[in-house]
Write an enzyme that holds these catalytic residues in place. Structure first.
Site, PDB file in Angstrom:
ATOM      1  CE  LYS A 163     -10.906   1.328   2.302  1.00  0.00           C
ATOM      2  NZ  LYS A 163      -9.681   0.604   2.018  1.00  0.00           N
ATOM      3  CB  THR A 221      -6.898   3.741   2.108  1.00  0.00           C
ATOM      4  OG1 THR A 221      -7.568   2.779   3.266  1.00  0.00           O
ATOM      5  CG2 THR A 221      -6.824   3.025   0.714  1.00  0.00           C
TER       6      THR A 221
END
Length: 317
Positions: free
Chosen positions: A182, A239
């Site tokens: 990620k 994120t």
């Protein structure tokens, strides 16, 4: 409980655990910084303006900290291998919960394999998920994944606090890969926004990045359901959309034509290179990760990467 690594995230975890009235010690390698934290009850460099609980022990003596039976490893992912190898004798027979996210650039392996190699008698866990240090330190509600083999309830209970809710899984591989990949996708999303490509482009990168993340992880033996949980999809959303994310802000800088920020750990950069190398050996198609690897290495521009992605053959979703 010992938390090894007095960066922002390690400090935040130690604060939350210490508020739960547990016997907690925070270790930092910089003795001067540790002395200052003891005197000021604050980590002025890494987590300013958040008071350390008076019951939290702070030390630069690793042997003392490692006497704890449960140890949280909050050192940067690219330093983890050297740290564990150098101190393996201190960690034998302990429960080691890894809190850093990344793939080791030199070996192409995740934290579980690294620790198993050097500390074969340790019980290994992965603590990961959508979380910012400042949120945890300020007592804001946070849900994380605790991935551990065998009975998870005792460790899940030990590491849960008033503001940290833990969900358990036995899929360590999926949990650590979700947390690592990620970061790479977040750099791509930041670059798109920094270059002015718009939120629709970011949504497309997040969605196709999630498909890429899942495809790779399943090929490495992970469970697809793990990637759809907190350690994968949940962490990806956080994120890729917040300026609090170091990886996202690094992407913003790249997209705007600025250099990467200095003095900050951007785990997605080495992870992108490691990920692409492993994916090539495994025959796994990773177009977004490959674009990020080329972008951060200066081998292409954002416009070049965009052109490559948009010119790929059309296919079913």
């Amino acid at each position: 409980i010992a938390v090894l690594g007095a960066g922002a995230f390690g400090t935040a975890l130690a604060i939350s655990l210490a508020r739960a009235h547990r016997n907690v010690v925070l270790w930092g390698r910089d003795s001067a910084a540790v002395h200052d934290m003891r005197d000021s009850l604050e980590n002025k460099v890494r987590l300013p303006r958040v008071a350390l609980p008076k019951g939290l022990g702070v030390t630069s003596d690793l042997a003392q900290a490692a006497q704890a039976e449960t140890i949280l490893l909050a050192v940067p992912a690219q330093h983890l291998r050297g740290f564990v190898e150098a101190n393996a004798a201190l960690f034998e027979g302990k429960t080691l919960a890894v809190c850093s996210k990344g793939i080791d650039l030199e070996t192409g392996t995740g934290p579980s394999a690294l620790i198993a190699r050097f500390c074969p008698t340790a019980r290994i866990a992965i603590l990961t998920g959508p979380s910012f240090a400042i949120d945890i330190a300020q007592g804001l509600p946070t849900a994380l994944t605790l991935a551990v083999d065998g009975p998870a309830k005792p460790l899940q209970t030990e590491l849960s606090t008033a503001n940290i809710r833990l969900y358990s899984t036995a899929d360590r591989r999926g949990a650590e890969l979700g947390g690592a990949i990620k970061n790479v996708i977040a750099i791509a999303c930041g670059a798109a926004m920094g270059a002015g490509l718009g939120e629709s482009a970011r949504a497309a990168l997040m969605t196709r990045g999630f498909a890429e993340m899942t495809r790779f992880a399943v090929g490495q033996g992970a469970d697809a359901a793990t990637l759809a949980g907190l350690s994968g999809f949940g962490d990806l959303v956080l994120t890729c959309t917040s300026a609090k994310s170091r990886n996202y802000t690094a992407g913003l800088a790249l997209g705007a034509g600025d250099p990467l920020p200095e003095g900050k750990t951007v785990e997605g950069v080495p992870t992108a290179h490691a990920l692409v190398a492993v994916a090539e050996d495994a025959g796994c198609d990773m177009p977004i990760s490959s674009a990020v690897s080329a972008l951060v290495a200066g081998r292409c521009s954002v416009s070049d990467a965009l052109e490559d992605l948009l010119s790929r053959p059309l296919k079913e979703e």
